[in-house]
Design an enzyme around this catalytic site. Sequence first.
Site, short mmCIF file in Angstrom:
data_model
loop_
_atom_site.label_atom_id
_atom_site.label_comp_id
_atom_site.label_asym_id
_atom_site.label_seq_id
_atom_site.Cartn_x
_atom_site.Cartn_y
_atom_site.Cartn_z
N ALA A 1 0.81 -1.23 0.00
CA ALA A 1 0.00 0.00 0.00
C ALA A 1 0.84 1.28 0.00
O ALA A 1 0.30 2.36 0.16
CB ALA A 1 -0.94 0.01 1.21
N GLY B 1 -2.58 -0.26 -4.39
CA GLY B 1 -2.79 -0.44 -2.95
C GLY B 1 -3.01 0.88 -2.24
O GLY B 1 -3.92 1.02 -1.42
N LYS C 1 7.01 -3.08 2.06
CA LYS C 1 8.42 -3.24 2.44
C LYS C 1 9.26 -1.98 2.27
O LYS C 1 10.39 -1.93 2.75
CB LYS C 1 9.05 -4.39 1.67
N TYR D 1 4.57 -16.14 -14.35
CA TYR D 1 3.72 -15.06 -13.86
C TYR D 1 2.26 -15.48 -13.84
O TYR D 1 1.54 -15.24 -12.85
CB TYR D 1 3.90 -13.81 -14.73
#
Length: 383
Positions: A23, A28, A47, A173
């Site tokens: 976020a 996000g 992170k 992916y």
Amino acid sequence: SLPSTSPFTFRKLAGCTLFITGASRGIGKAIALKAAKDGANIVIAAKTAEPHPTLPGTIYTAAEEIEAAGGKALPCVVNVREEQQIINAVEKAVKTFGGIDILVNNASAISLTGTLETATKKVNLMMDVNVRGTYLTSKACLPHLRKSKNPHILNLSPPMNLNPMWFKNHCAYTISKYGMSMCVLGMAEEFRGEVAVNALWPKTAIHTAAMDMLGGAGIEKQCRKTDILADAAYCILTKPKTFTGNFIIDEVLLREEGVKDFDVYAIAPGHPLIPDFFLDEKKISGSQQEGADGAKAKTESAAAEPSGPVAETFRVIRGAVSEEFVRSTRGVFQFELSGDGGGTWYIDLKSEGGSAGFGKPPVAADVVMSMSSTDFVKMFTGE
């Protein structure tokens, strides 16, 4: 752009606590800011604590924006590859806000590379972040979600489309994103009646920092803003927990909610938009507010198409066809292609609305071009 009767006009998420992975930026953060306007509590589980050399935003700059928008923010350093970091953030969220009402699994890693070109560390990253991270974050939040009055899990993942085209060029992916979608399938059924679990995916490309890196300069003109996903997410998260197990396309849902003006979501209104991954035209035509005959015709024509690079190129072309192109071109082009995915294809830029696809054009062609399918793809991808 939103009708006065829409759910957006009420502060439905006031006091709710949202735990949102990834976020600090992009989609996000957009979902977080939308909820913050209601007065929601946002746990920013991402992170990026120190400024990134190329990507904008940290958990702390996002927290400032969320507070300014009217919400309460709890920035937490969380790499979803590390289970203990997830657990620590969940415990801190519960201690700070008293519980968790909504989980948004937004954190995602992407590498659009073939099997032989995808380094093992990239495979591990996508599986760890997309599948394992989504699973472990859901697992950590679920005991607290079950105590909420109207709990939701929302995964930013696509409807599962087993057309080989979507696996061929980026198998790892695709597996990782479908893994997120399988979490929706399983958990929606496992926790039916207790926690709503749904997936949300865009109809068109969304402008984010990741899109800039993937698409290069100028790509933003063919994208929509993150706002469209934030508005669609808000619609889902304010529905009762009986609304579960759904794979939702942003534009389809918003049309059903009464939104008519989609130019407000465009970076460059009127410019052709890139269709997003994993969506065949036939998969969404029935929900596009068309007459039954129109939806049936589109489904049949799409179903007959071969898969492969030519079909993928025509998917992009279909997304770019606009009334403006039809007015300025006034031509019908037929392509006789040899090789992989060959056959007769057309682009109709003369009939009202325009169209493109497999088979002969609906009206007589002005130009017929014969070439190899490889040269066709190169021509239309600027190579």
